[in-house]
Design an enzyme around this catalytic site. Structure first.
Site, short mmCIF file in Angstrom:
data_model
loop_
_atom_site.label_atom_id
_atom_site.label_comp_id
_atom_site.label_asym_id
_atom_site.label_seq_id
_atom_site.Cartn_x
_atom_site.Cartn_y
_atom_site.Cartn_z
N ASN A 154 -0.05 1.75 -0.06
CA ASN A 154 0.30 0.32 0.05
C ASN A 154 1.67 0.06 0.67
O ASN A 154 1.94 -1.04 1.14
CB ASN A 154 0.14 -0.40 -1.30
CG ASN A 154 1.00 0.18 -2.39
OD1 ASN A 154 1.61 1.23 -2.21
ND2 ASN A 154 1.05 -0.47 -3.53
N GLY A 234 -0.25 11.69 -10.22
CA GLY A 234 1.13 12.00 -10.62
C GLY A 234 1.17 12.73 -11.95
O GLY A 234 2.01 13.61 -12.16
N GLU A 249 6.19 7.11 -9.95
CA GLU A 249 5.79 5.75 -10.26
C GLU A 249 4.27 5.72 -10.14
O GLU A 249 3.72 5.96 -9.07
CB GLU A 249 6.42 4.78 -9.26
CG GLU A 249 6.13 3.35 -9.58
CD GLU A 249 6.10 2.49 -8.33
OE1 GLU A 249 6.80 2.78 -7.36
OE2 GLU A 249 5.32 1.52 -8.34
N CYS A 283 1.54 -2.05 -7.27
CA CYS A 283 1.61 -1.60 -8.66
C CYS A 283 2.33 -2.65 -9.50
O CYS A 283 2.14 -2.70 -10.71
CB CYS A 283 2.27 -0.24 -8.76
SG CYS A 283 3.81 -0.18 -7.91
O1 G3H Z 1 3.07 -0.74 -5.32
C1 G3H Z 1 4.13 -0.39 -5.80
C2 G3H Z 1 5.40 -0.88 -5.29
O2 G3H Z 1 6.47 -0.15 -5.84
C3 G3H Z 1 5.57 -2.35 -5.50
O3 G3H Z 1 6.60 -2.82 -4.73
O4 G3H Z 1 7.08 -4.94 -5.92
O5 G3H Z 1 7.97 -4.51 -3.65
O6 G3H Z 1 5.55 -4.94 -3.99
P1 G3H Z 1 6.81 -4.39 -4.57
#
Ligand code: G3H
Length: 474
Positions: A154, A234, A249, A283
């Site tokens: 993503n 992970g 993460e 996430c």
């Molecule tokens: O998808 C996981 C990312 O760490 C979320 O980042 O809050 O900038 O969309 P974001």
């Protein structure tokens, strides 16, 4: 001239052959692509050798190169964003934002590195009982060696540079394993670092399926640190890896607790943005709304009014909702929707799917027995659970195996602080949807959401070790 070509599967299920996509200043990337175990070994070996010299390169020079890479990255925002649009169906504007944000992250990291790594400590022995002033202790921060960076689909660019930049400024080398979807964007990004003039072998990119080369990479004896963002994999990595620092993460089920006194317009705007941006594939997306019964009818109506305005379609048209990344993701989301239907959730919109494209869906009156109440759809489907008390909301949030972020909406800061203290998540946002950025803020998950803390400063610290030299006086 064909600078680089590859075939990649897009989120809408079709195969895309990318040719001649990059600007003419970009050179072929074939040297960065390793697939076999032998090639992986070679990349790690080069990284190991290059790191020794890099660690001796003055800090200001490392920072200078990072600033250069940041500028080149921003200069090439259009072709890299185009890859993000084509590979992972990121809406066009968000794709550009990801690249620009990444350039800013790299620059900030260069500046922060100069500050954090440019100073050490000086201790004297007579502050500890029983000691004379006969020992002087000097501390400094030294690199770990080879850092393995594994970002998710993503954010193939931003979550890659959030690992690459702190590793490099700290004197480490990098082996990047980009996500399968998003690999082309990541390769182009890596090439911007090469263009900036980083030494040969210092930054390698190893493409391939996690299932094929994942274990080999993560268990490699010459990898000294792993920074991973993704799913359950992970947990498996952390069980198998050697005694090396890990930063992980691993997703979340971010809850949004809405109290009776909340500004419901603000809540609705944040729930829609937080729950549906990039089609819920973040996430930090709002993944469950826990709303006090007395305000639920009003809030659900406000959310639905906004959902009705979301545009659905191709990422090239900058639609709000675009196809999710793979067919299996779409199938999984559908399973959760069907389960909610069978168990009696209220469908605020009709469920609609075409290929990987799923229309935004708000599910009201969701019960704890429904899978959508606990599982992470990673798609544009958002459950609303109506609660009788704040405690009930906190209980639901804390019963999750995840603990990434959460948020609470109320005008009462005292209540907000109490809820924040009670929520078992790495971050709690007061009166805003969860989000990782700004990228220098600490970012961490509790429980199955991860280990270690990210954010620029924390990543720099995590990718270094403390070294002490003690001067013993006669
Ligand atoms: O998808 C996981 C990312 O760490 C979320 O980042 O809050 O900038 O969309 P974001």
């Amino acid at each position: 001239m064909v600078m680089f070509s590859t075939t990649t599967q897009m989120a809408n299920g079709t195969n895309l052959h990318l040719e001649n996509l990059f600007l003419s200043s970009i050179q072929p990337l074939t040297k960065s692509i390793s697939r076999s175990k032998e090639e992986v070994n070679k990349a790690i070996e080069s990284a190991k050798t290059a790191q020794k010299l890099w660690a001796k390169t003055p800090l200001w020079k490392r920072a200078e190169l990072l600033h250069k890479a940041a500028a080149i990255l921003k200069e090439h925002k259009a072709p890299i964003a185009e890859c993000l649009v084509k590979e992972i169906a990121k809406p066009a504007k968000d794709a550009v934002t990801e690249v620009v944000r990444s350039g800013d992250l790299v620059s900030y990291c260069a500046e922060e590195g100069v500050r954090v790594l440019g100073e050490g400590k000086f201790l004297v022995s007579d502050s500890f009982p029983g000691n004379e002033r006969t020992k002087y202790c000097l501390t400094s921060k030294i690199p770990l060696g080879v850092v393995l960076a594994i970002p998710p689909f993503n954010y193939p660019v931003n979550l890659a540079v959030s690992k690459i930049a702190p590793a490099l400024i700290s004197g480490n080398s990098i082996v990047l394993k980009p996500p399968t979807q998003g690999a082309v964007a990541a390769l182009h990004m890596v090439h911007c670092f090469h263009l900036a003039g980083f030494p040969k072998g210092l930054i390698s990119c190893v493409t391939g399926k996690g299932s094929e080369i994942g274990d080999f990479l993560t268990m490699h004896p010459d990898v000294n640190c792993i920074s991973f963002t993704g799913g359950d994999t992970g947990i498996a990595i952390s069980k198998k890896s050697a005694m090396i620092p890990l930063q992980m993460e691993l997703g979340g089920k971010d809850a949004c607790i809405v109290l009776e006194d909340a500004d419901l317009d603000l809540v609705a705007a944040n729930i829609v943005k937080g729950g549906f941006s990039y089609s819920g594939q973040r996430c930090t997306a709002v993944k469950v709304a826990l709303v006090m019964k007395s305000v639920a009818d009003t809030l659900v109506k406000k959310i639905n009014d906004k959902v009705a305005k979301l545009t659905v379609g191709p990422p090239e048209d900058d639609c709000d909702i675009t196809p999710v990344v793979t067919e299996s993701s779409a199938n999984f989301i559908e399973e959760l929707v069907k389960d909610a239907k069978e168990k009696g959730a209220t469908f605020c919109q009709e469920y609609k799917r075409k290929g990987n494209l799923i229309w935004p869906l708000l599910l009201d009156n969701v019960g704890a027995n429904m899978r959508i109440a606990r599982e992470e759809p990673f798609g544009p489907v958002l459950p609303v659970i109506r609660i009788n008390s704040v405690e009930e909301g906190i209980l639901h949030c804390n019963s999750s195996n995840f603990g990434l972020q959460g948020c609470v909406f109320t005008k009462d800061i005292n209540k907000a602080m109490l809820v924040s203290d009670a929520m078992e998540t790495g971050t709690v946002q007061i009166n805003s949807a969860p989000a990782r950025g700004p990228d220098h803020f600490p970012f961490q998950g509790l429980k199955d959401s991860g280990i270690g803390s990210q954010g620029i400063t924390n990543s720099i610290n995590m990718m270094t070790k403390v070294k002490t030299t003690i001067i013993n006086l006669p």
